[in-house]
Design a protein around this motif. Structure first.
Motif, mmCIF file in Angstrom:
data_model
loop_
_atom_site.group_PDB
_atom_site.id
_atom_site.type_symbol
_atom_site.label_atom_id
_atom_site.label_comp_id
_atom_site.label_asym_id
_atom_site.label_seq_id
_atom_site.Cartn_x
_atom_site.Cartn_y
_atom_site.Cartn_z
ATOM 1 N N HIS A 90 155.484 -0.329 10.077
ATOM 2 C CA HIS A 90 154.507 -0.185 9.310
ATOM 3 C C HIS A 90 154.895 1.025 7.508
ATOM 4 O O HIS A 90 153.827 1.883 7.404
ATOM 5 C CB HIS A 90 152.868 -0.385 9.540
ATOM 6 N N GLN A 91 155.663 0.927 7.945
ATOM 7 C CA GLN A 91 156.300 2.917 6.938
ATOM 8 C C GLN A 91 157.326 1.361 5.732
ATOM 9 O O GLN A 91 158.404 1.045 6.117
ATOM 10 C CB GLN A 91 157.662 3.190 7.547
ATOM 11 N N VAL A 92 156.208 1.683 4.728
ATOM 12 C CA VAL A 92 157.447 0.608 3.520
ATOM 13 C C VAL A 92 158.687 0.722 2.738
ATOM 14 O O VAL A 92 159.311 0.283 3.108
ATOM 15 C CB VAL A 92 156.147 0.445 1.934
ATOM 16 N N ASP A 93 159.049 2.567 2.560
ATOM 17 C CA ASP A 93 160.085 3.176 2.372
ATOM 18 C C ASP A 93 160.944 2.587 3.098
ATOM 19 O O ASP A 93 161.938 1.884 2.815
ATOM 20 C CB ASP A 93 160.028 4.419 2.418
ATOM 21 N N SER A 94 160.486 2.548 4.093
ATOM 22 C CA SER A 94 161.982 2.120 5.246
ATOM 23 C C SER A 94 162.094 0.626 5.272
ATOM 24 O O SER A 94 163.479 0.425 6.211
ATOM 25 C CB SER A 94 161.799 3.129 6.712
ATOM 26 N N SER A 125 151.700 4.040 -3.090
ATOM 27 C CA SER A 125 150.097 3.719 -3.260
ATOM 28 C C SER A 125 150.846 2.559 -2.344
ATOM 29 O O SER A 125 149.845 1.854 -1.429
ATOM 30 C CB SER A 125 150.830 2.921 -4.573
ATOM 31 N N LEU A 126 151.774 1.636 -2.412
ATOM 32 C CA LEU A 126 152.202 1.288 -1.076
ATOM 33 C C LEU A 126 151.853 0.704 0.246
ATOM 34 O O LEU A 126 150.958 0.262 1.141
ATOM 35 C CB LEU A 126 153.595 0.090 -1.184
ATOM 36 N N GLN A 127 152.221 2.618 0.716
ATOM 37 C CA GLN A 127 152.122 2.935 2.153
ATOM 38 C C GLN A 127 150.889 3.564 2.099
ATOM 39 O O GLN A 127 150.415 3.338 3.117
ATOM 40 C CB GLN A 127 152.881 4.143 2.010
ATOM 41 N N ASP A 128 149.854 3.294 0.787
ATOM 42 C CA ASP A 128 148.376 3.839 0.919
ATOM 43 C C ASP A 128 147.333 3.044 1.304
ATOM 44 O O ASP A 128 146.669 2.897 1.943
ATOM 45 C CB ASP A 128 148.196 4.728 -0.249
ATOM 46 N N PHE A 153 159.685 -8.366 -1.461
ATOM 47 C CA PHE A 153 160.069 -7.248 0.035
ATOM 48 C C PHE A 153 158.940 -7.234 0.620
ATOM 49 O O PHE A 153 159.245 -7.262 1.563
ATOM 50 C CB PHE A 153 160.857 -6.365 -0.996
ATOM 51 N N PHE A 154 157.830 -6.630 -0.258
ATOM 52 C CA PHE A 154 156.644 -5.889 0.060
ATOM 53 C C PHE A 154 156.159 -7.067 1.561
ATOM 54 O O PHE A 154 155.244 -6.915 2.672
ATOM 55 C CB PHE A 154 156.133 -5.737 -0.594
ATOM 56 N N LEU A 155 155.571 -8.445 0.539
ATOM 57 C CA LEU A 155 154.879 -9.220 1.230
ATOM 58 C C LEU A 155 156.055 -10.186 2.117
ATOM 59 O O LEU A 155 155.375 -10.271 3.442
ATOM 60 C CB LEU A 155 155.226 -10.458 0.381
ATOM 61 N N SER A 156 157.221 -9.699 2.530
ATOM 62 C CA SER A 156 158.303 -10.466 4.073
ATOM 63 C C SER A 156 157.782 -9.197 4.463
ATOM 64 O O SER A 156 157.390 -9.739 5.935
ATOM 65 C CB SER A 156 159.310 -10.769 3.302
ATOM 66 N N LEU A 157 157.402 -8.443 4.700
ATOM 67 C CA LEU A 157 157.512 -7.153 6.128
ATOM 68 C C LEU A 157 155.483 -7.272 5.955
ATOM 69 O O LEU A 157 155.448 -7.238 7.187
ATOM 70 C CB LEU A 157 157.669 -6.274 5.374
ATOM 71 N N VAL A 158 154.714 -7.289 5.213
ATOM 72 C CA VAL A 158 153.242 -7.397 5.779
ATOM 73 C C VAL A 158 153.120 -9.088 6.442
ATOM 74 O O VAL A 158 152.357 -8.949 7.481
ATOM 75 C CB VAL A 158 152.905 -7.913 4.502
ATOM 76 N N GLY A 159 154.337 -10.121 6.202
ATOM 77 C CA GLY A 159 153.870 -11.288 7.281
ATOM 78 C C GLY A 159 154.649 -10.670 8.208
ATOM 79 O O GLY A 159 154.408 -11.220 9.417
ATOM 80 N N THR A 246 147.449 -10.626 -3.675
ATOM 81 C CA THR A 246 147.954 -9.924 -4.947
ATOM 82 C C THR A 246 148.584 -11.029 -5.586
ATOM 83 O O THR A 246 148.221 -12.219 -5.638
ATOM 84 C CB THR A 246 149.687 -9.915 -3.904
ATOM 85 N N ALA A 247 148.819 -10.097 -6.484
ATOM 86 C CA ALA A 247 148.405 -11.561 -7.924
ATOM 87 C C ALA A 247 149.707 -10.504 -9.201
ATOM 88 O O ALA A 247 149.881 -9.365 -9.320
ATOM 89 C CB ALA A 247 147.430 -11.531 -9.297
ATOM 90 N N ASP A 248 149.965 -11.756 -9.736
ATOM 91 C CA ASP A 248 151.553 -11.018 -10.521
ATOM 92 C C ASP A 248 151.361 -11.616 -11.626
ATOM 93 O O ASP A 248 151.622 -13.366 -12.003
ATOM 94 C CB ASP A 248 152.974 -11.670 -9.780
#
Length: 570
Positions: A90-94, A125-128, A153-159, A246-248
């Motif tokens: 769960h480390q976003v940057d890595s 902020s994403l990590q928080d 990218f973030f959503l792929s990690l969350v899934g 999420t909303a874009d």
């Protein structure tokens, strides 16, 4: 178990004291984390996982440093091995870095933008959000700076981290949501460009539905891991989201942004159709161009003002001294690029698209940061509050004032602020701000605030329905309030009256800190009405600012005498 964690901490500290300049020292620290992983379930033991991630962060930083200094491939290999452990936990940057490990550096998305994203607090902020330190994160950056790709990218990690949870993503059009759907699938399905399956070797793709734009991992439940649906698409029964909403770019463009009624309709859809899909604990991530103070992010800012679990980051293209905020190491944007865009566009579009300044922002008469705030007691101040504020005096007020901009008809609001005077400072602890068309109920509510505060001076606007309101309220407060209502006909132009009194209001009036009232309370609606009042556009409701201007004029010249025409005695 606690003793075992302390042992690991002690061993790790001893290894780090060596300076970690040797490969053997870094490798020993890496193996220590592997042993921790065997002894603890990082998924279930948060203390152990946090400890391990702190060790990894320091170790991968030193591995990268030594790889750069020595050119030894062993350090680089170790760097990626440490990063993989972090990415899996769960480390976003890595995770963002490791996803593109196999890509040619010049073709990577994240690494060239990483320094800028880190600088502006976007990745933190994403990590928080991941660490449950935030519930809502809203991000605004110029077009082309990678916000939609970052979302993919973030959503792929969350899934991958939570394959059995369900997420919902929306945008203003089905074309944009389809693009997000395609982007997530590309990351999962392309083993050459991306290392998603290396990070999540045990997570299997269960199925996709291009028509419904859904992707599902592992279990085959009613709600999918990812559902992508436009704000105008049917969401009823389609999904719930328990992990991320999420909303874009929910606003379609400047035409919609300049139409307050369309923005009101959009916000109704966001509240009723989109946010109602959330289950408890769901996090929210919004990405958008800041078109208007009434757009969804503007509404969320007003709703969560002062809430430490909501964060709003807007990064303009150019700094105040015309320096670019987006000089990525690859495919960055120079000052010249943004200045050229500025010269070729109208001012409103450039300010919205590139500077993240809503169209009304330049004309806001009472932006939130311009108003002075207060608390009743020091104990009321939230922990970590950095806002400017004062504590209200703990003594009897010099005077208590009340003014009422009465409701006429239709969608007007009745606005009645109460002001406690201490010297040249006026504290506003309570208001009526209500558009109720049941005038009997509204009259009772107006009378009750007067009885509750028992002001020394009361003035009601007597235009149109004002005389009726003043008469009815006076009957209710007779014998219960020390002052009588002074009805005054106002002939001054409203906009002029508000403008000429605005400076006095900002210098002498003190309003409750946002943490001290609820957004949908009378006080919250009143403050929203005041802080979004603009001089650059026709305003549908100006009742809040108008009542404050009335108050400013009243406290300056409180006496009102009727003028009588008489025959000269001479």
């Amino acid at each position: 178990m606690g003793k075992l964690i302390e042992w690991y901490k002690e061993v790790a500290n001893n290894l780090m004291k060596t300076g970690l300049r040797k490969y053997s020292e870094q490798n020993s620290l890496y193996n220590l984390v592997l042993n921790m992983k065997m002894d603890f379930s990082f998924k279930e033991n948060e203390e152990a996982r946090n400890c391990a991630m702190k060790i990894c962060r320091y170790n991968h930083m030193m591995a990268a440093q030594m790889a750069g200094k020595t050119g030894d491939e062993k350090f680089e290999e170790l760097y990626w091995k440490i990063l993989l452990i972090e990415a899996q936990n769960h480390q976003v940057d890595s995770g963002l870095l490791y996803l593109e490990k196999n890509r040619i550096p010049s073709e990577r998305f994240y690494e060239p933008r990483r320094e800028v994203f880190l600088k502006h607090g976007i990745i933190q902020s994403l990590q928080d959000l991941m660490d449950d330190k935030l519930d809502i994160f809203c991000l605004s950056v110029p077009p082309g700076c990678g916000k939609s790709t970052l979302e993919d990218f973030f959503l792929s990690l969350v899934g991958g981290w939570f394959p059995n949870d369900f997420n919902l993503s929306s945008a203003h059009s089905s074309i944009l949501t389809r693009s997000l759907y395609d982007g997530v699938l590309e990351i999962i399905n392309d083993p050459v460009e991306y290392t998603w399956h290396e990070i999540f070797p045990d997570v299997k793709l269960q199925g996709t539905n291009a028509k419904e734009t859904t992707v599902n991992m592992e279990r085959n439940g009613r709600f999918k891991t990812w559902t992508f649906r436009s704000i105008d698409g049917s969401l009823t029964g389609a999904t719930r989201c328990n992990r991320f909403l999420t909303a874009d770019d929910l606003v379609s463009g400047i035409e919609e942004a300049l139409n307050k009624n369309r923005l009101d309709t959009l916000w109704t859809k966001v509240v009723n159709d989109l946010r109602s899909r959330r289950l408890e604990g769901c996090k929210e991530f919004y990405i958008a161009t800041r078109w208007s103070v009434h757009d969804p992010i503007g509404r969320l800012q007003q709703l969560y003002e002062g809430n430490p679990r909501a964060r709003f980051i807007a990064v303009p293209a150019l700094t105040d001294d015309n320096k670019s905020n987006f000089l990525f190491t690859t495919n960055g944007f120079s000052e010249k690029y943004f200045i050229d865009a500025k010269e070729s566009m109208d001012e409103i579009s450039f300010n919205c698209l590139y500077q993240q300044k809503p169209v009304e922002r330049e004309g806001l008469l009472f932006p939130p940061e311009s108003l002075q705030r207060f608390f009743f007691n020091e104990e009321d101040v939230p922990p970590g509050c950095t806002d400017q504020y004062i504590i209200a005096p703990n003594r009897e007020a010099d005077a208590i004032w009340a003014v009422c901009d009465t409701k006429d008809k239709g969608t007007d609001f009745e606005s009645l602020p109460i002001a406690y005077q201490y010297g040249d400072k006026f504290f506003i602890p309570d208001v009526v701000f209500d558009d109720n068309t049941d005038y009997g109920v509204l009259d009772e509510k107006t009378a009750n605030i007067l009885i509750r505060h028992n002001p020394h001076m009361i003035r009601f606007e007597s235009n149109n329905a004002g005389n009726r309101v003043a008469y009815n309220v006076q009957k209710i407060i007779n014998g219960k309030c020390r002052a009588e209502i002074d009805p005054v006909f106002t002939s001054a132009n409203k906009e002029t009256k508000i403008l000429v009194n605005s400076n006095y209001i900002k210098k002498h009036f003190y309003f409750l800190h946002p943490s001290q009232y609820k957004p949908k309370s009378d006080y919250g609606l009143f403050m929203e009405n005041v802080t979004t009042y603009t001089t650059k556009a026709k305003v549908l409701h100006d009742d809040g600012p108008d009542s404050l201007a009335m108050m400013a004029e009243y406290v300056a010249v409180p006496e009102h005498r009727k003028t009588m025409i008489m025959s000269s005695p001479i």
